[in-house]
Design an enzyme around this catalytic site. Structure first.
Site, PDB file in Angstrom:
ATOM      1  N   GLU A   1      -2.808  -7.965  13.064  1.00  0.00           N
ATOM      2  CA  GLU A   1      -2.453  -7.675  11.669  1.00  0.00           C
ATOM      3  C   GLU A   1      -0.980  -7.321  11.528  1.00  0.00           C
ATOM      4  OE1 GLU A   1      -4.010  -4.717   8.056  1.00  0.00           O
ATOM      5  OE2 GLU A   1      -4.730  -4.442  10.120  1.00  0.00           O
TER       6      GLU A   1
ATOM      7  N   ASP B   1       0.768  -1.244   0.000  1.00  0.00           N
ATOM      8  CA  ASP B   1       0.000   0.000   0.000  1.00  0.00           C
ATOM      9  C   ASP B   1       0.803   1.300   0.000  1.00  0.00           C
ATOM     10  OD1 ASP B   1      -1.662  -2.118   0.355  1.00  0.00           O
ATOM     11  OD2 ASP B   1      -2.916  -1.198   1.856  1.00  0.00           O
TER      12      ASP B   1
END
Length: 847
Positions: A817, A582
């Site tokens: 995460e 990202d």
């Protein structure tokens, strides 16, 4: 008739004049001369035909271009159309696949909810839904929160599958503040529709001395057009539901009554109350709302003033064929246990109902098999891990398997030829998901990492998953990278991420698990494996060609990620979502001549696997060998991607580090009363130094890719430099794992927009650390001058990663995460048992 009554024909000159006059009039009316078309008229007619043909051809070609994106590749499916039928794969027909068939429709998208805390459905595209909701009663919170979907906002202490084998059973613990819910699920094969299954749901108080009253709601629901439900009652209590479904035939869901124990707790006599709700849901996204609207308030008993919420019975509108939503409510002082028993009408010769002792026996048997297989595969007990550490690893694997979902629907896609998004063809997808509450859908590059673990546990599940994904390929060789399938999984997806574009790829990580799976299938000699490989290979060829045509760079043997938007003004560094990393800093000004080192390495990996598959199948493999040799050639790699200035592998492009986010200056003539409007505007990027063509020397995960995918030669001094850099605490090394970008980078810890905190700019990500451990393990086992150093780094990094992930699990109840590079704290979505579950392979040293 007299002659006077006859028309006289002209004679002589009269006759000639008559014929000329008649011919002139005829020629005025018809463009014929001597029975032939006039040349001018003939030319006009031919031109009209040509123009019409061109227009028809043009419009047909434009339609062809628009339809390419939604045209499946012309190749045999890996998973045949009947591949999910219960007669073909009965072991995986029923499961805890509840990533929601429920949907919320907006103008552009269908948004599904996250996965249910506990639910069951089949791999039928219109499967009936079975699930659990619950609420605490007699509390001061009005109304009490009703739990249904996995939601981080519920702030549960934890919810985790303790054991789940992906096929036959699962045991889960859900921890509220005052009590724990234990859900147990087990299947029994038989008949033509996947057999029977049962669930046992136990509500257990944490402190037996504290009185806690809880309501459990177990429901079944289906689309009215696909079947029907008929509730059954005994003495006014709902005890079962008889149903029929087009893919399941007849079935019964039995819900035996629970009797009060008459125990006294905290001075309150234990009692159990039963109620039910029979209704109709026009859309299955409405189940929770319909239930809430079906609640009424009653007094618990004469001595209690707090309200007690109970269901209101039958509420079926008159304008519908009948009920399609049935709920049984059980409310009691804890503890209590309820069972639900699903029985297939095609299971004719069952010996025992799957309940009570037979249920307990079967669950114990499955748990024992799971424990034995777990040790056989991963050898953690043999490696000296503690019981708590082993149970943690079992939970990590089980949450990966318990998070597998079955979806059916179509993605929204768009090519440059489509003015508006269009629907991909409808198809099934069997896939694991990264996070039950936050990412309950399929991600292409995540799934490659997922299946490195899944394939070690059950290669048949892994082949099923990979086959479903590769079958989603269109004729271009493109696979939508996020599977936000209509009614199955459009959950919490910002609108800008919903539409998938065929120019945008994603790392081809399926080649990671395929390396081992291909060898297994070649050696197995199973007819099914031969058929699988035969169907897989042409699709992989098309996929490989897609990357080498759509993602290639301007220079030979270079590649770039498409999808970067140079027009955005609010991003510090334009996102590269397609890379999977990202906000990792790339060239600050995207251009077509960028060179991305990570993508080049992914294609090198893919070429090597394609070579091995082609060779094993007796296909043309030399071109893949040649591509692999070129992309792994260290001299060519260094020429294109080695920055002599920074002494690291780097991207290349139009770049400057000297950028920052600032509030735009208000117009000079702006009235003071409008100043607040300016204050509400977002910061925009300001370029302080003009960009130049150069290497992008932000050291981090991207810089490591030639090392991570084992392309750097074991004798290269550059390997020594990489080992120095990753062990440097001012760069990537921490006591918890390797951070994603060097602390020395100007992008370290920086927001990419005013509102978007750093994502791949510091935090520790487990998938990249797993690849690093795999590379270190490799370099510690091959001949080379840095072999022992690689072994030392491997040992220390593995120890840090495993210890921190386990510590945070023990502390918080979750796998996360990513992890904070300064403190090791879990961050981001939780539970995140997608690629973070690779900690199991780290513990087992399987690379």
């Amino acid at each position: 008739m007299s002659k006077a009554g006859l028309r006289q024909r002209p004679r002589g000159k009269e006759k000639d004049m008559y014929e000329v006059s008649k011919r002139d009039k005829d020629e005025e009316k018809w463009p014929y001369t001597n029975g032939q078309l006039d040349p001018f008229a003939k030319a006009i007619g031919a031109a009209v035909v040509i123009v019409m043909t061109i227009l028809i051809t043009y419009f047909r070609y434009q339609q062809y271009l628009r339809d390419i994106i939604i045209t499946p590749v012309d190749s045999h499916l890996i998973i045949p159309a009947n591949g999910s039928w219960p007669t073909v794969t009965p072991d995986r027909f029923w499961g805890t696949y509840r990533h929601s068939k429920e949907e919320l429709k907006t103008d552009m998208t269908t948004i599904a909810r996250p996965q249910a805390y506990f639910g069951v459905k089949s791999r039928s595209k219109t499967s009936p839904l079975f699930g659990l909701m619950w609420m605490s009663q007699l509390t001061n919170q009005m109304p009490p929160p009703l739990r249904h979907w996995c939601d981080q906002g519920d702030r549960l202490e934890s919810y985790v599958w303790l054991k789940h084998d992906g096929e036959n059973f699962g045991v889960q613990e859900i921890k509220e503040k005052l009590f724990t819910i234990k859900t147990e699920f087990v299947k029994q094969p038989g008949g033509d529709h996947g057999g029977d299954w049962s669930a046992r749901i136990s509500f257990i108080p944490k402190d037996p001395a504290v009185s806690v009253v809880v309501s459990s709601f177990f429901y079944t629901a289906l689309d009215q057009d696909n079947g029907w439900l008929e509730p059954k009652f005994t003495k006014g209590r709902l005890t079962s539901v008889h149903g029929w479904h087009e893919d399941l035939g007849n079935f019964d869901l039995q819900m035996p009554n629970i009797e009060a124990t008459n125990e006294v707790k905290a001075g309150v006599k234990s009692q159990i109350k039963h109620s039910y709700f029979v209704s109709h849901a026009k859309q299955l996204d409405q189940l929770k709302d319909i239930l809430v609207n079906g609640l009424k308030v009653e007094a618990w008993d004469k001595g209690r003033t707090q309200p007690y919420f109970t269901l209101s019975g039958r509420r079926v509108p008159r304008d519908v064929p009948g009920p399609n939503y049935v709920v049984k409510q059980v409310t009691a002082h804890l503890p209590f246990t309820m069972e639900v028993i699903y029985q297939s009408g095609s299971f004719l010769y069952r010996q025992d109902q799957l309940s009570k002792e037979s249920f307990s026996t079967l669950i114990r048997s499955n748990e024992e098999e799971f424990d034995a297989k777990f040790e056989k595969v991963f050898h953690l007990e043999q490696r000296g891990y503690s019981l708590n550490e082993i149970n943690f690893a079992k939970a990590a694997l089980s949450n990966m398997l318990g998070g597998i979902g079955y979806f059916y629907g179509s993605s929204l896609v768009q090519s440059r030829y489509n003015t508006e998004p269009v629907n991909y063809w409808e198809a099934p997808l069997y896939t694991a998901v990264p996070s039950r509450p936050f990412f309950p859908r399929g991600f292409l590059w995540d799934e490659g990492f997922h299946n490195m673990l899944i394939s070690m546990w059950n290669s048949e599940i892994s082949k099923d998953i990979i086959g479903h994904w590769i079958d989603l390929m269109n004729t271009e060789g493109w696979i939508p990278r996020e599977q936000i399938l209509g009614v199955e999984a459009r959950a919490k997806v910002p609108s800008e991420f919903v539409v998938q574009r065929n120019t945008n790829a994603n790392p081809p990580t399926f080649f990671l698990p395929l390396q081992g799976l291909i060898k297994e299938m070649i050696q197995s000699n199973k007819t099914s494996d031969k058929a699988y490989l035969k169907a897989l290979y042409p699709r992989l060829k098309r996929w490989f060609d897609y990357y080498n045509t759509t993602q290639k760079g301007d220079l030979p043997f270079t590649y770039r990620w498409h999808g970067r938007d140079s027009s955005l003004t609010k991003q510090l560094n334009p996102l590269t979502l397609t890379s999977g990393l990202d906000d990792y800093p790339r060239a600050s000004h995207p251009t077509t001549d960028e060179r991305h080192v990570d993508l080049r390495c992914w294609i090198a990996l893919a070429a090597g696997v394609m070579r091995d598959i082609a060779r094993s199948l007796g296909q043309e493999w030399q071109k893949y060998e040649d591509t692999h040799d070129l992309l792994t050639d260290n001299k060519l790699l260094d020429k294109l991607h080695w920055s002599s200035k920074a002494q690291q592998y780097s991207d290349w492009g139009l770049h400057t580090d000297n950028v920052r986010l600032e509030k735009p200056k208000p117009p000079a003539n702006q009235h003071p009363s409008q100043r607040h409007q300016h204050m509400d505007t977002d910061k925009i990027r300001v370029v302080l130094t003009e960009p130049t063509k150069q290497f992008v020397n932000a050291f981090g995960y991207v810089s490591l890719f030639p090392f991570l995918l084992k392309i750097v030669d074991a004798n290269s001094p550059k390997l020594d430099r990489i080992l120095s850099d990753i062990t440097d605490p001012t760069k990537l090394w921490t006591d918890f794992g390797l951070r994603s970008i060097s602390r020395n980078s100007k992008f370290y810890g920086r927001f990419n927009t005013e509102h978007d905190p750093p994502y791949w700019r510091g935090p520790i990500w487990i998938n990249m650390n797993y690849l690093c451990l795999s590379a270190l393990h490799h370099y510690s086992t091959v001949d080379g001058p840095y072999r022992e150093r690689a072994r030392t780094v491997y040992t220390n990094l593995r120890k840090n990663l495993v210890a921190n992930i386990f510590k945070e699990y023990e502390k918080t109840g979750y796998i996360w995460e990513n992890y904070n590079d300064k403190t090791g704290e879990g961050k981001g979505s939780h539970p995140f048992t997608g690629w973070s579950a690779l900690v199991v392979l780290m513990m087992a040293e399987i690379f």
